[in-house]
Scaffold this active site. Structure first.
Site, PDB file in Angstrom:
ATOM      1  N   HIS A  99       0.927  -1.121  -0.010  1.00 24.70           N
ATOM      2  CA  HIS A  99      -0.009   0.026   0.003  1.00 24.70           C
ATOM      3  C   HIS A  99       0.932   1.147  -0.015  1.00 24.70           C
ATOM      4  O   HIS A  99       2.141   1.181   0.553  1.00 24.70           O
ATOM      5  CB  HIS A  99      -1.008   0.082   1.121  1.00 24.70           C
ATOM      6  CG  HIS A  99      -1.841  -0.968   0.979  1.00 24.70           C
ATOM      7  ND1 HIS A  99      -1.883  -2.328   1.163  1.00 24.70           N
ATOM      8  CD2 HIS A  99      -3.255  -0.789   0.843  1.00 24.70           C
ATOM      9  CE1 HIS A  99      -3.179  -3.026   1.013  1.00 24.70           C
ATOM     10  NE2 HIS A  99      -4.053  -1.773   0.548  1.00 24.70           N
ATOM     11  N   PRO A 100       0.306   2.223  -0.686  1.00 22.48           N
ATOM     12  CA  PRO A 100       1.305   3.712  -0.676  1.00 22.48           C
ATOM     13  C   PRO A 100       1.211   4.283   0.466  1.00 22.48           C
ATOM     14  O   PRO A 100       0.259   4.125   1.390  1.00 22.48           O
ATOM     15  CB  PRO A 100       0.527   4.343  -1.937  1.00 22.48           C
ATOM     16  CG  PRO A 100      -0.800   3.768  -1.885  1.00 22.48           C
ATOM     17  CD  PRO A 100      -0.704   2.401  -1.403  1.00 22.48           C
ATOM     18  N   GLU A 128      -8.605   8.403  -4.011  1.00 21.79           N
ATOM     19  CA  GLU A 128      -8.967   8.350  -2.589  1.00 21.79           C
ATOM     20  C   GLU A 128      -8.054   9.547  -1.767  1.00 21.79           C
ATOM     21  O   GLU A 128      -8.623  10.220  -0.924  1.00 21.79           O
ATOM     22  CB  GLU A 128      -8.734   7.176  -1.677  1.00 21.79           C
ATOM     23  CG  GLU A 128      -9.713   6.176  -2.427  1.00 21.79           C
ATOM     24  CD  GLU A 128      -9.376   4.762  -2.153  1.00 21.79           C
ATOM     25  OE1 GLU A 128     -10.261   3.722  -2.724  1.00 21.79           O
ATOM     26  OE2 GLU A 128      -8.318   4.289  -2.029  1.00 21.79           O
ATOM     27  N   ILE A 131      -2.471   2.958   6.812  1.00 21.72           N
ATOM     28  CA  ILE A 131      -3.758   2.640   6.290  1.00 21.72           C
ATOM     29  C   ILE A 131      -4.874   3.029   7.061  1.00 21.72           C
ATOM     30  O   ILE A 131      -4.941   2.955   8.075  1.00 21.72           O
ATOM     31  CB  ILE A 131      -3.708   1.314   5.994  1.00 21.72           C
ATOM     32  CG1 ILE A 131      -2.537   0.671   5.180  1.00 21.72           C
ATOM     33  CG2 ILE A 131      -5.022   0.644   5.225  1.00 21.72           C
ATOM     34  CD1 ILE A 131      -2.362  -0.934   4.872  1.00 21.72           C
TER      35      ILE A 131
END
Length: 176
Positions: A75-76, A95, A128
């Site tokens: 995930h970034p 997002e 996250i």
């Protein structure tokens, strides 16, 4: 594929897709992890969007710990290197932009970078959060609070939030 470039799919059409098309369509809903859609494809047909999403989440939950951790690491970071380089998935770009993370001021960017670094150093994966469900202020507050938490609890939190994020993505892509 993004919802910007196509109309929402019908669940029956999704159930009828061959494996490659299914993975190409649903793979991006779980960040950089097409293996999740590949494994879920075998569980078709799905009676509902809930069943589809649950099948995909079950693939993640049943994955070995090292594969789950690699998934989290895929995930970034929020407003991180991937955002700066333009290499995030289209879903993540939208997002993060929805919370204004694409337009942080200099001080906000410095704080975001510091928080991203501290979180990753503590937990071993990027922070996250369900960005579309949060304001910029809420994101900063959550980063500060969650960095200090126990890593096992934080990993469970990250996986739970991925459940929210991916459900939103599937709901935007497929009509039940």
């Amino acid at each position: 594929m993004t919802t910007d470039t196509l109309t929402r799919l019908d669940l029956a059409a999704l159930n009828a897709m061959d494996r490659d098309r299914f993975v190409a369509t649903l793979g991006p809903t779980f960040e950089n992890a097409p293996w999740i859609a590949q494994a879920a494809w075998a569980r078709r047909p799905f009676a509902s969007l809930d069943a589809l999403h649950t099948a995909m989440l079950d693939v993640v939950r049943q994955a070995p710990d090292d594969r789950q951790l690699a998934f989290l690491r895929g995930h970034p970071e929020l407003a991180g290197r991937e955002a700066q380089a333009g290499t995030m998935t289209a879903e993540s770009v939208g997002e993060q932009g929805s919370a204004g993370l694409h337009a942080l001021g200099r001080e906000e960017m410095a704080e975001m970078q510091r928080l991203n670094r501290a979180y990753r150093e503590r937990h071993g994966f990027p922070f996250i959060i369900a960005v579309r469900r949060s304001t910029k202020q809420q994101i900063f507050e959550a980063m500060r609070m969650r960095t200090a938490r126990d890593t096992a609890a934080e990993r469970r939190e990250a996986l739970a939030l991925i459940g929210l994020i991916t459900r939103d993505r599937i709901d935007a892509l497929v009509q039940g």
